[in-house]
Motif scaffolding. Sequence first.
Motif, short mmCIF file in Angstrom:
data_model
loop_
_atom_site.label_atom_id
_atom_site.label_comp_id
_atom_site.label_asym_id
_atom_site.label_seq_id
_atom_site.Cartn_x
_atom_site.Cartn_y
_atom_site.Cartn_z
N LYS A 156 0.85 -1.20 0.06
CA LYS A 156 0.22 0.08 -0.17
C LYS A 156 0.77 1.29 -0.18
O LYS A 156 0.77 2.21 -0.68
N ILE A 157 1.87 1.34 0.95
CA ILE A 157 2.90 2.35 0.83
C ILE A 157 3.60 2.67 -0.29
O ILE A 157 3.79 3.74 -0.94
N ARG A 158 3.94 1.67 -1.07
CA ARG A 158 4.68 1.79 -2.48
C ARG A 158 3.86 2.31 -3.44
O ARG A 158 4.30 2.98 -4.29
N ARG A 159 2.64 1.76 -3.35
CA ARG A 159 1.65 2.20 -4.39
C ARG A 159 1.37 3.79 -4.50
O ARG A 159 1.19 4.50 -5.30
N SER A 160 1.06 4.16 -2.91
CA SER A 160 0.99 5.60 -2.83
C SER A 160 2.02 6.41 -3.01
O SER A 160 2.04 7.38 -3.75
N LEU A 161 3.39 5.96 -2.88
CA LEU A 161 4.69 6.58 -3.12
C LEU A 161 4.54 6.82 -4.63
O LEU A 161 4.87 7.99 -5.00
N ALA A 163 2.12 6.68 -7.11
CA ALA A 163 1.30 7.59 -7.46
C ALA A 163 1.67 9.19 -7.10
O ALA A 163 1.53 9.94 -7.73
N GLU A 164 2.06 9.27 -5.96
CA GLU A 164 2.26 10.61 -5.54
C GLU A 164 3.57 11.26 -6.24
O GLU A 164 3.77 12.40 -6.69
N GLU A 237 4.82 14.90 1.33
CA GLU A 237 4.03 13.88 1.63
C GLU A 237 4.92 12.63 1.22
O GLU A 237 4.89 11.70 1.62
N LEU A 241 6.07 9.27 3.12
CA LEU A 241 5.91 8.08 2.74
C LEU A 241 7.18 7.12 2.51
O LEU A 241 7.29 5.93 2.77
N GLU A 245 7.69 3.67 4.34
CA GLU A 245 8.35 2.53 3.59
C GLU A 245 9.47 1.98 4.42
O GLU A 245 9.50 0.82 4.44
#
Length: 260
Positions: A156-161, A163-164, A237, A241, A245
Amino acid sequence: MIFPLEIEQRLGFDQIRSKLINYCQGPLGVQRVVQMEFSSRYPDLLTLLRQNFEFKLILESGKEFPSTLHVSPEEHFKRAAIEGSYLEEEAFLQIIKSLQIITDCKHFFKLHQESYPELFKISSEIPELSNLIKTLQAKFDDHGLVRDNASADLSKIRRSLQAEQSRVKRLMDHLFRNAVEQGWVPEGVSAAIRDGRLVIPVLAEHKRKIKGFVVDESATGQTIYLEPAEVLEANNEIRDLYHAERREVIKILKELTSVV
């Protein structure tokens, strides 16, 4: 039997020991040669001679023996035994390779146990390691880095990272193109990274044309590296992240260190 202290020199075995060390493929072999001692126990000598003869047969047969350079993971295990400590990703990569080589050797002698019975006896004493190897390989990729799917939180963290980072890149590209069109950017430069933050190189006389924060400047002072206000929050952000991570990776490494 008690041998005189200078027996090696009398027999010239000290020279043989030195030559053997030069043939060793790694520190474990060197350690074994250094530890060699004279013995008069006939059963032990007979077993050693048989082992030596069997390995000579392997070398002469041309069979592909898994003799890749083996690095002992012993030091990593010592660190793992310290309460509260954990092994880094590089250590796990070495451990996985080491365990795989040992398993390959064990498999080789199992396939050829009739041809090399004495060496098979040694390998049969090694516990089954395949489950441990699979557990570790499921968490690390071929480069020894923790996989994205090593835990649900890390994924989840790496997907958010990702995307950001993509969002910030699109925003920076837009802002940079606009600055170039306005002539605020030195010729031939591109967006850069300073102190881990995405910045736009801007000519000093135009630094007030873009709302943002000065992160750095060139040695001459003619160019300043400005972080646009629009991406400041996004950059913060991203940094958060990255920290999240790292915390999750450490959590995974601690769990796997306990397993090891």
